[in-house]
Scaffold this active site. Structure first.
Site, mmCIF file in Angstrom:
data_model
loop_
_atom_site.group_PDB
_atom_site.id
_atom_site.type_symbol
_atom_site.label_atom_id
_atom_site.label_comp_id
_atom_site.label_asym_id
_atom_site.label_seq_id
_atom_site.Cartn_x
_atom_site.Cartn_y
_atom_site.Cartn_z
ATOM 1 N N ASN A 1 0.833 -1.192 0.000
ATOM 2 C CA ASN A 1 0.000 0.000 0.000
ATOM 3 C C ASN A 1 0.873 1.249 0.000
ATOM 4 O O ASN A 1 1.624 1.487 0.948
ATOM 5 C CB ASN A 1 -0.905 0.029 1.240
ATOM 6 C CG ASN A 1 -1.621 1.365 1.393
ATOM 7 O OD1 ASN A 1 -2.585 1.655 0.690
ATOM 8 N ND2 ASN A 1 -1.135 2.214 2.292
ATOM 9 N N GLU A 2 0.836 1.997 -1.081
ATOM 10 C CA GLU A 2 1.404 3.343 -1.179
ATOM 11 C C GLU A 2 2.909 3.429 -0.916
ATOM 12 O O GLU A 2 3.400 4.467 -0.481
ATOM 13 C CB GLU A 2 0.641 4.314 -0.262
ATOM 14 C CG GLU A 2 -0.811 4.493 -0.676
ATOM 15 C CD GLU A 2 -1.578 5.535 0.138
ATOM 16 O OE1 GLU A 2 -1.066 5.971 1.187
ATOM 17 O OE2 GLU A 2 -2.698 5.897 -0.279
ATOM 18 N N VAL A 3 3.642 2.360 -1.209
ATOM 19 C CA VAL A 3 5.100 2.444 -1.070
ATOM 20 C C VAL A 3 5.704 3.130 -2.297
ATOM 21 O O VAL A 3 6.557 4.008 -2.174
ATOM 22 C CB VAL A 3 5.714 1.046 -0.848
ATOM 23 C CG1 VAL A 3 7.233 1.124 -0.832
ATOM 24 C CG2 VAL A 3 5.204 0.451 0.467
#
Length: 828
Positions: A433-435
């Site tokens: 998630n959102e790295v």
């Protein structure tokens, strides 16, 4: 069951027990202590140190008052757990005895009778340790010594010469949300958070059963059953699948046996809204002669899931094809259902997934900052037709990629893929998630003064973990080469044009960017996997924040402490002032904050659905909470539906009418997500005053066919034609979609003004008891956003009620008294 069958069952079961059996150690008498202390206290397994400290009244309930601040010391301490369990001489006769930990959180050393037998460094892995040589007849001492994850993480961070954001959590393979989030508290816990057991076996055992689906047609399903068998005693065995048997020869050690299996005239597992999620039970049995050695029971669903990405004029598609048909995804994002996962009951998992089903959802995304959920979660998704987008547990930071970390991640992926892959609900594996977003868009490199080489190292590490280690592990351990992998959600950040033309999108221009709700009509991507807005929880959940008598005041420090976004109240008030009158009364404020949240998400969801098939999915943030809090959830911590969840249920119906006001024109979109045709549908709309009187004559759009899984855009009407000389603050449309027999398929209301501008008249709302479990609600004039208050779940709530149109509501439990609030009450 007759005596002969009963005897046969007992005989077979006792023989299986003799060959392979498991014994839980979780029910033994466990104790724990701070390693600095000498006094041992009672503990529960599965559990966490916070729960054990609470149970022993060492700390107050961290969810209440401002107690979160009082328990932060726990994360810096080391903790030890122990138990004494007995082993009989009969048990010790087994050839193999394994000690199995399903989950240890996180850094620990394991000792058996004073000897170290293992160490752990990953909350998400299963640890299996051969212990026959360490056990003795009689009492055996088992100890698990946990080191502080925070302090250990800090030491690991020293191995990287530049500062990593969110350090030390990036270095620790444990639930990232424990370190605090903008909806959750900081409780970095430790403990034996899943079951512990002893596994006894002799000749051989089934280590893993993978069920691959080779082909699927209306006539037959061709399966490939892949069994991993560890044999202590080589020789001839047989492997049975239900009543089909195959003779096999096993060598000592690991054996991989593949066996085809066919199901004729298969019933498909269908997602919610398309049909029943039919499933089949498979019993995989390992036998030696006529004796049963080991068994594995699998419940599977037959379906196909594809992720389709094809270039088009606008960019590239992103949609799921389920059982050969494009499916419009309607759903939400899931976070852990408690800050202390061991106390989430099977009933809570089942209820939350039923809440998804009842709200017409067909997918839930398991967010990458939490945990790989309990088996009961996936079982509930299987049974309710809810597909799962499964993130791996990495979220919003940079992560290292040294050799130890890579090996740890691969082992984590192996354990989770093998555990979850047979669930028909599992649709997609997502790397994080959102790295990617954090690396590209969040400015950490500038903030921490990275050199060019530092930045390049971060990107190399990212590529190594999410483009090599994880996808390679999925290929290695998944039953099917059709397993779908998506490296990062979102694929492109919300500030970039491409985020709306390809891949999945997290759009946070609303809330973070403080853009008006109406911007949702413009910012529509191919698949919206995150967007959201906050609202208060129910009054019951708000009151639960207090240990004593609640002081319900927006400025109360307890209320403020249960809003984790640093500017949360400010942002809510900014948006509320745009669309509503801000009430001074706390209960009214609570109510309006929920209406505000529901209104924002309604605008977003309807913009997404109108854009079908350009847009093929909408997953709002978020379904649930991990504690009592002001957040983006639609179902609060105590399980109460907020206004948002009721609105989601309406907005996600299989057939909806979606008006769009644009350039002085009123367009009507009719959406059908079902796999059925509606012949000769017509859209009728009445122009009504807020008192419920008809304004002029009713209009009728042309008759057309509504195709399966289709979108129907009707001829537009000019606003002048509809409104005429009326005050837009005094009228609204009541829309009804009817079939050829004049039956109403779906209906809704459309208002031309923001709620604060509506010239509402005080409604006289009456509630009539029909039965202990049913009421009828009616009004003399339009009652906007009727809020039924009582200690039960209402089948509908926060709804618009038309005059002289009584509405029946079902109750989950009978009530003696029901209070009612409407929007008018907050404006006068």
């Amino acid at each position: 069951m007759n005596k002969t069958l009963l005897f046969a069952f007992i005989f077979i079961q006792s023989f299986i027990d003799a060959q392979f059996s498991e014994r839980s150690l979780s029910s033994e008498q466990w104790q724990f202590k701070n390693t600095k202390d000498h006094t041992w206290l009672p503990a529960k397994v599965p559990g966490t140190v916070h729960l054990d400290l609470m149970q022993n009244r060492i700390i107050p309930d961290p969810f209440k008052d401002e107690n979160e601040k009082k328990v932060q010391w726990i994360e810096n301490e080391d903790w030890e757990y122990r138990t004494v369990f007995k082993v009989s001489s009969k048990e010790l006769e087994n050839t193999n005895i394994d000690l199995v930990f399903r989950g240890l959180d996180t850094f620990s050393e394991v000792y058996l009778n004073g000897k170290q037998i293992g160490n752990t460094d990953n909350m998400f892995r299963t640890w299996e340790i051969p212990v026959k040589g360490y056990l003795k007849v009689g009492d055996n001492l088992l100890q698990v010594k946990f080191r502080s994850a925070v302090q250990t993480g800090k030491k690991l961070a020293e191995n990287v010469h530049f500062t990593m954001p969110e350090s030390p959590r990036s270095f620790v393979r444990k639930a990232q949300y424990q370190f605090g989030w903008d909806w959750g508290p900081r409780f970095v816990t430790a403990g034996i958070w899943k079951d512990v057991q002893l596994s006894f076996w002799n000749q051989a055992r089934l280590k893993q059963v993978r069920i691959g689906q080779a082909s699927l047609t209306k006539q037959k399903a061709e399966l490939n059953i892949r069994a991993e068998i560890i044999a202590e005693k080589p020789g001839d065995y047989s492997l049975n699948i239900n009543h089909q048997s195959k003779k096999i020869t096993l060598k000592q050690g690991l054996n991989v046996i593949e066996l085809p299996y066919r199901i004729s005239n298969p019933k498909l597992w269908q997602p919610n809204g398309w049909g029943k999620p039919d499933m089949y039970e498979l019993a995989v049995t390992l036998k030696k002669g006529s004796s049963t050695i080991d068994q594995s029971f699998q419940k599977i669903g037959l379906r196909t899931v594809e992720l389709v990405q094809e270039k088009d004029k606008q960019g590239k598609s992103f949609y799921f094809k389920v059982n050969g048909r494009p499916m419009y995804v309607k759903g939400t994002n899931w976070i852990p259902a408690d800050s202390f996962s061991p106390r989430v009951s099977k009933e809570k998992y089942q209820k939350l997934i039923r809440d998804c089903k009842e709200a017409n959802m067909n997918m839930v995304r398991v967010w990458g900052g939490g945990i790989y959920e309990d088996d009961e979660f996936y079982k509930a998704c299987d049974e309710n037709g809810i597909l799962v987008w499964q993130d791996f547990m990495f979220a919003g930071s940079f992560y290292p990629a040294d050799e130890n970390f890579q090996q740890n991640v691969e082992a984590e992926v192996k354990d989770q893929v093998e555990r979850l892959q047979n669930h028909p609900s599992l649709a997609l594996w997502c790397g994080n998630n959102e790295v990617d977003e954090a690396i590209v868009n969040w400015g950490y490199q500038k903030q921490f003064k990275y050199s060019k080489e530092d930045s390049m190292q971060v990107w190399r590490d990212y590529k190594k973990i999410f483009h090599e280690v994880i996808p390679n592990a999925i290929k290695k351990y998944a039953a099917s080469d059709k397993a779908i992998y998506w490296p990062s959600s979102p694929s492109i950040g919300w500030g970039h044009k491409e985020s709306l033309t390809e891949g999945d999108s997290h759009y946070w221009g609303v809330w973070w960017g403080e853009q008006p709700f109406e911007i949702y009509n413009e910012k529509v991507g191919r698949f919206m996997s995150e967007y959201g807005f906050q609202g208060m929880p129910s009054m019951a959940t708000t009151k639960s924040m207090f240990s004593g008598k609640p002081d319900l005041n927006i400025n109360n420090p307890v209320i403020k402490a249960h809003e984790k976004h640093v500017r949360g109240w400010e942002i809510i008030n900014t948006y509320m002032a745009r669309d509503y009158k801000i009430p001074a009364d706390f209960m009214q404020y609570n109510y309006v904050s929920q209406l505000l949240q529901a209104r924002g998400m309604q605008i977003a969801i309807e913009a997404h659905r109108r854009a079908k098939p350009y847009n093929m999915g909408t997953l709002y943030w978020q379904l649930n909470d991990c504690w009592p809090v002001v957040s983006w959830s639609s179902v609060d911590y105590l399980g109460n539906w907020k206004a948002l969840h009721y609105q989601v249920k309406r907005s996600f119906e299989n057939q909806v009418i979606l008006p769009e006001e644009k350039n002085e024109v009123l367009n009507f979109y009719v959406i059908n997500d079902e796999l059925k045709t509606f012949e000769n549908v017509s859209l009728d709309f009445d122009i009504l005053t807020l008192n419920g009187e008809k304004k002029g004559s009713a209009g009728t759009a042309e008759t057309k066919t509504l195709e399966p899984n289709g979108v129907l855009k009707l001829d537009p009407f000019s606003l002048e034609e509809v409104i005429g000389d009326s005050d837009r603050n005094e009228i609204f449309l009541h829309l009804m979609l009817k079939d050829a027999k004049n039956n109403v398929i779906t209906e809704s209301n459309y208002f031309f003004s923001k709620p604060k501008d509506l010239k509402l008249t005080k409604p006289n709302v009456s509630v009539k008891k029909i039965s202990p479990m049913e009421i009828e609600v009616s009004t003399d004039v339009l009652a906007k956003d009727v809020y039924l208050m009582g200690n039960t779940h209402f089948s509908d709530n926060f709804f618009d009620l038309l005059p002289n149109r009584p509405k029946r509501i079902l109750l989950a439990e009978p009530l003696q008294h029901i209070e009612v609030m409407t929007l008018w009450d907050t404006m006068n």
